[in-house]
Structures are given as structure tokens and as C-alpha cells.
Design a protein around this motif. Structure first.
Motif, mmCIF file in Angstrom:
data_model
loop_
_atom_site.group_PDB
_atom_site.id
_atom_site.type_symbol
_atom_site.label_atom_id
_atom_site.label_comp_id
_atom_site.label_asym_id
_atom_site.label_seq_id
_atom_site.Cartn_x
_atom_site.Cartn_y
_atom_site.Cartn_z
ATOM 1 N N SER A 103 0.831 -1.212 0.000
ATOM 2 C CA SER A 103 0.000 0.000 0.000
ATOM 3 C C SER A 103 0.866 1.264 0.000
ATOM 4 O O SER A 103 0.443 2.307 -0.473
ATOM 5 C CB SER A 103 -0.974 0.004 1.180
ATOM 6 N N ASP A 153 -2.249 -1.696 -9.608
ATOM 7 C CA ASP A 153 -3.099 -2.437 -8.687
ATOM 8 C C ASP A 153 -2.543 -3.850 -8.497
ATOM 9 O O ASP A 153 -1.774 -4.341 -9.326
ATOM 10 C CB ASP A 153 -4.539 -2.465 -9.200
ATOM 11 N N LYS A 184 -3.787 0.097 -6.003
ATOM 12 C CA LYS A 184 -4.798 -0.349 -5.027
ATOM 13 C C LYS A 184 -4.830 -1.868 -4.929
ATOM 14 O O LYS A 184 -4.663 -2.568 -5.931
ATOM 15 C CB LYS A 184 -6.187 0.122 -5.473
ATOM 16 N N ASN A 185 -5.117 -2.338 -3.724
ATOM 17 C CA ASN A 185 -5.307 -3.773 -3.506
ATOM 18 C C ASN A 185 -6.658 -4.178 -4.102
ATOM 19 O O ASN A 185 -7.676 -3.522 -3.819
ATOM 20 C CB ASN A 185 -5.270 -4.055 -1.993
ATOM 21 N N PRO A 231 -9.495 -4.916 -1.065
ATOM 22 C CA PRO A 231 -9.191 -3.905 -0.052
ATOM 23 C C PRO A 231 -9.605 -4.366 1.341
ATOM 24 O O PRO A 231 -10.615 -5.051 1.518
ATOM 25 C CB PRO A 231 -10.005 -2.697 -0.497
#
Ligand code: DOR
Ligand code: ZN
Ligand code: ZN
Length: 354
Positions: free
Chosen positions: A65, A71, A348-349, A352
Motif C-alpha cells: 500500500s 493495482d 490499489k489492492n 481492499p
């Protein structure tokens, strides 16, 4: 000619962070991904220490992060007796990785009991991925069938393996599979040219007949995956070279070469690098995301010029055609003129955590 592709998805990379950031870290690895046209990568759990509990998963989530520029998903590692823990963390992971044969790192499942415990416990809506070679593919397919769990066979490399997977698919087994660019292009005949230490990879590159068989079965190969496995040149040229090749920055040009050879169409590449991995691994849609590629641009593969910290490539000196000119991720230009413009931590994961 410039073409526009959807953001490529690589379900199989090793970004080494935490634990071995001299080989790669979340920043260098995701910069390499953007340069290669990938907007999502899924990272393997064979770190030091391996990602097999909440604490090690948390450390990887934090590192990613803070540093990632594209991603990402994080695959969890199956250990000898962490099936319940794996199941409890499944919603935070892109998949569960089982190592059924020896490769780099400490993760390896030897007992039938642990194989069964993971297939019988892990939630069915998250795929189980297997590093399995030869007979262990048969074991993985059977147990997956028995427990009605989808299974994804990583880096298929041999004629008998791809033929077994075809037969399983024809019988309705819920199996998907991937192949790497190196197994589609390189044979053991190249060993001297590449160098014995650098050549080490698991599964090992194989024979011309194996390469031909993979190419003859492209219709049942669901995904292309790089298995980007960076190790430094120093390590690869040492007395005990670790297995693995960096691959993110050469992959797309090699996939496009299959199109020029008439083996597959551009739509087939998009299916294997975007649509299928998106479906198999439940990747959320990335809005306003695409990759611009000059398909005629010729360039020479030079590890020294790449973003990966490995700084070498098994395709060194090869003339490649097709170069990423721009990557848009969620409406922002994140890569252009061979420069990464995205800020560390903007990736981004895909699972999330709140
Ligand atoms: O060659 C390989 N390298 N195969 C694997 O399965 C693991 C990978 C690595 O992590 O270096
Ligand atoms: Zn593997
Ligand atoms: Zn791997």
C-alpha cells in the motif's frame, strides 16, 4: 501502428517484498509491470518469511500500500497446517497458492493430508493455484474434483501436462491454467547462450516438442502469466543459482509475436491477459484504464535498461516488436515516454481491507 489494449493482468509475479528487496520491491516491481503494460499483478507468497498467517499478510499489505504504482492482489501461502487460518483470511487474498514441488523458498506441501485440508477448507469462490509438475498435477486435479473446488495450474510447461489438463477440461473438471512466455519460447538448447546459472527456472525450460505442444494447445490455455521471479545477476551466476526469470517487461512483445506468427489473434491475447484472469481471480473493473502500444516499434531486450531490480533477462539481445507507449490507470497517465508518473502507493489492492 498504435493500438489500445485493456490493462493487462498478470496473475503470477514474485515481487520479493518484504524479505528480499535487493531483488525487487513493490515499487520497482510495479514500475516494471506498468512498463510492460500490466495494471494488475498478483503476488506470490514465497517470501522470507512466507505469507502464511495474518501477521505476514499484514506486513505485505502495508509494504504494497505504501509503494505499489499499479493495482495488485496478494496470494496467500498454504502451509502444512494453516488451512483454517487461510480460510479465515481468504477475503483479503486473490488466491491460495499450494507448492506441490520443490522450487524457490520454504513453502512446500508434502503430505496428502495438507493437500486435502486446504482443498476441503478454503472458500470455493477464491481460486486455489498450484505449483505442480508432472504427477502432482494429477494429484491436484483429482483432489480439486473431489472437493469441487476450482483449481488453477501455474506455468504448465510439458506436453504430457497440457494434454492431461485438456483431458480434465473435457471431463468437466473446474481447472484453469496458465503458461509463461519463457515456456512458449525457450528450450534447453538455449542453455549455453543464456548461461547455465541464469537458465535455472522451475519448471525448467523443456524440449522443442514441449514448446510445440503448448503452442498446439493454446486454445485451452486460459491465461498468460510471466512468473516474474527476479534474482540478481550475482545470485544467478553464483555456485547455487536460484531458479527464476524476470519477465514483466518482455512479456507483451512476446505475446504479440505469437499473433504475428499466426498462432493466435489479438483478441486471444486480450482474453488471456485480461478477460480470463479478470474472471478467474474476480478482479474488479478498473475504470478509465487502458494501455497504448506501438505494435511496430522494434527494440532490443537489455536487462540493464529495465525497471526490474534484477537487471537481466533470459531474452537479452533479442529483437522484440511492440512497445508500451502509455498506460492510463483510473483516468491518470501513469506511464509515458518510458517514465513512471504514478506516485508510490497509488496502486490499489484488489481485495481492499477496511
Ligand atoms: O523459477 C521459479 N522461481 N519458479 C518458482 O516456482 C518460484 C520462483 C521464485 O520465486 O524465484
Ligand atoms: Zn511456481
Ligand atoms: Zn512463481
Amino acid at each position: 501502428m498504435n493500438i489500445k489494449l485493456p490493462g493487462l493482468i498478470d496473475p503470477h509475479v514474485h515481487l520479493r517484498d518484504p524479505g528480499a528487496t535487493h531483488k525487487e520491491d513493490w515499487h520497482s516491481g510495479t514500475c516494471a509491470a506498468l512498463a510492460g503494460g500490466f495494471t494488475v499483478v498478483m503476488d506470490m507468497p514465497n517470501n522470507t518469511p512466507p505469507i502464511t498467517d495474518a501477521q505476514t499478510l499484514g506486513a505485505k499489505q502495508r509494504a504494497a500500500s505504501e509503494q505499489a504504482v499499479c493495482d495488485y492482489g496478494i496470494h496467500f501461502g498454504a502451509g502444512a497446517d494453516n488451512a483454517a487460518i487461510a480460510a479465515s483470511l481468504a477475503s483479503q487474498c486473490s488466491g491460495l497458492k499450494l507448492y506441490l514441488d520443490q522450487t524457490f523458498g520454504p513453502l512446500r506441501l508434502d503430505s496428502l493430508q495438507s493437500l486435502v485440508s486446504h482443498f476441503s477448507t478454503f472458500p470455493k469462490d477464491v481460486p486455489i493455484l498450484c505449483h505442480a509438475e508432472g504427477r502432482t498435477i494429477a494429484a491436484a486435479l483429482f483432489v480439486a474434483q473431489l472437493y469441487d473446488h476450482p483449481v488453477h495450474i501455474c506455468h504448465v510447461s510439458r506436453k504430457d501436462e497440457i494434454e492431461l489438463i485438456r483431458a480434465a477440461k473435457e471431463k468437466g473438471v473446474r481447472v484453469t491454467c496458465e503458461v509463461t512466455p519463457h515456456h512458449l519460447y525457450l528450450t534447453l538448447d538455449e542453455r549455453e547462450k543464456i548461461g547455465a546459472g541464469k537458465c535455472e527456472v522451475r519448471p525448467m525450460i523443456a524440449t522443442r516438442a514441449d514448446v510445440e505442444a503448448l503452442r498446439a494447445n493454446l486454445d485451452i490455455i486460459d491465461c498468460f502469466a510471466t512468473d516474474h521471479a527476479p534474482h540478481t545477476l550475482f545470485e544467478k551466476e553464483s555456485a547455487s543459482p536460484p531458479p527464476g526469470y524476470p519477465g514483466l517487461e518482455t512479456a507483451l512483445a512476446l505475446y504479440l509475436e505469437l499473433v504475428r506468427e499466426g498462432m493466435i489473434t489479438l483478441d486471444d491475447v486480450i482474453a488471456r491477459c485480461h478477460e480470463n484472469p479478470r474472471k478467474i481471480f474476480n478482479v474488479p473493473v478498473q475504470d478509465e484504464t487502458w494501455v497504448e502500444v506501438d505494435v511496430d516499434a522494434e527494440w532490443i531486450a537489455r536487462g540493464a535498461n529495465m525497471f526490474t531490480r534484477a537487471k537481466w533477462t533470459p531474452f537479452e539481445g533479442r529483437t522484440l516488436r511492440g512497445r508500451v507507449t502509455r498506460v492510463m490507470l483510473r483516468g491518470e497517465t501513469v506511464f509515458e515516454n518510458n517514465c513512471v508518473l504514478a506516485k508510490p502507493g497509488s496502486g490499489k489492492n484488489i481485495r481492499p481491507t477496511l
